[in-house]
Design a protein around this motif. Structure first.
Motif, PDB file in Angstrom:
ATOM      1  N   UNK A 140      65.051  44.064  41.240  1.00 30.90           N
ATOM      2  CA  UNK A 140      63.893  43.208  40.924  1.00 30.90           C
ATOM      3  C   UNK A 140      64.381  41.908  40.314  1.00 30.90           C
ATOM      4  N   UNK A 141      65.310  41.991  39.377  1.00 32.59           N
ATOM      5  CA  UNK A 141      65.851  40.789  38.751  1.00 32.59           C
ATOM      6  C   UNK A 141      66.567  39.907  39.775  1.00 32.59           C
ATOM      7  N   UNK A 142      67.338  40.521  40.672  1.00 28.52           N
ATOM      8  CA  UNK A 142      68.052  39.762  41.703  1.00 28.52           C
ATOM      9  C   UNK A 142      67.072  39.039  42.631  1.00 28.52           C
ATOM     10  N   UNK A 175      55.919  39.947  43.556  1.00 27.91           N
ATOM     11  CA  UNK A 175      56.334  40.220  44.936  1.00 27.91           C
ATOM     12  C   UNK A 175      57.635  41.020  44.964  1.00 27.91           C
ATOM     13  N   UNK A 176      58.594  40.660  44.104  1.00 23.65           N
ATOM     14  CA  UNK A 176      59.866  41.394  44.093  1.00 23.65           C
ATOM     15  C   UNK A 176      59.662  42.818  43.584  1.00 23.65           C
ATOM     16  N   UNK A 215      67.593  35.096  42.193  1.00 24.30           N
ATOM     17  CA  UNK A 215      68.448  34.515  43.227  1.00 24.30           C
ATOM     18  C   UNK A 215      67.751  34.306  44.563  1.00 24.30           C
ATOM     19  N   UNK A 216      66.742  35.122  44.846  1.00 25.12           N
ATOM     20  CA  UNK A 216      66.012  34.938  46.099  1.00 25.12           C
ATOM     21  C   UNK A 216      64.730  34.158  45.890  1.00 25.12           C
ATOM     22  N   UNK A 217      64.461  33.779  44.653  1.00 26.90           N
ATOM     23  CA  UNK A 217      63.321  32.940  44.275  1.00 26.90           C
ATOM     24  C   UNK A 217      61.983  33.508  44.732  1.00 26.90           C
ATOM     25  N   UNK A 218      61.845  34.821  44.588  1.00 32.44           N
ATOM     26  CA  UNK A 218      60.566  35.471  44.859  1.00 32.44           C
ATOM     27  C   UNK A 218      59.814  35.580  43.537  1.00 32.44           C
ATOM     28  N   UNK A 219      58.507  35.693  43.612  1.00 33.67           N
ATOM     29  CA  UNK A 219      57.743  35.880  42.382  1.00 33.67           C
ATOM     30  C   UNK A 219      58.038  37.276  41.827  1.00 33.67           C
ATOM     31  N   UNK A 220      57.916  37.441  40.516  1.00 36.10           N
ATOM     32  CA  UNK A 220      58.196  38.770  39.938  1.00 36.10           C
ATOM     33  C   UNK A 220      57.294  39.869  40.501  1.00 36.10           C
ATOM     34  N   UNK A 246      59.345  48.639  44.817  1.00 39.25           N
ATOM     35  CA  UNK A 246      58.628  49.918  44.805  1.00 39.25           C
ATOM     36  C   UNK A 246      58.371  50.420  46.220  1.00 39.25           C
ATOM     37  N   UNK A 247      58.140  49.520  47.167  1.00 44.85           N
ATOM     38  CA  UNK A 247      58.027  49.948  48.567  1.00 44.85           C
ATOM     39  C   UNK A 247      59.346  50.538  49.072  1.00 44.85           C
TER      40      UNK A 247
END
Length: 114
Positions: free
Chosen positions: A56-58, A69-70, A62-67, A75-76
């Motif tokens: 989730x942190x990565x 969404x990540x 680093x992938x600039x996703x929203x928290x 979880x999926x």
């Protein structure tokens, strides 16, 4: 006759040890083996959850996703892992042997990773 019955009762029917000798109830299995399996499963789950939180942190940093969404994607991923483990267990018990399920899943992992 009673000695034969006592020997039959003390054996696990259909099971052998690593030297292909009949497994004895007094020496194989029991609380020691169950405790070992329980500890291994707890440590495996801790490692899996630690990797999930790092993922989730990565994905956030680093992938600039929203928290949100990540976290949803992780979880999926975790749900898919757990459901595929159930599917693999069912297939290895009901349809194939454990060895063939292992080979099939290793082949699928190799094909998907490339």
């Amino acid at each position: 006759m009673q000695e034969v019955d006592a020997a039959q009762v003390s054996r696990w029917e259909g099971y052998v040890d690593w030297r292909n000798r009949p497994a004895l109830r007094s020496r194989h299995g029991g609380m020691v083996a169950a405790s070992f399996v329980l500890v291994v499963e707890v440590l495996e789950t801790l490692a899996f959850l630690a990797n999930a939180s790092n993922l989730v942190l990565y994905m956030s940093e680093y992938m600039h996703m929203s928290p949100s969404k990540s976290a949803n994607d992780v979880t999926n991923f975790m749900g898919t892992c757990f459901l595929l483990a159930l599917l693999g267990g069912f297939l290895s018990d009901a349809v194939f042997t454990t060895y063939y399920v292992y080979l099939i899943s290793a082949l699928l992992e190799f094909l998907v990773s490339n």
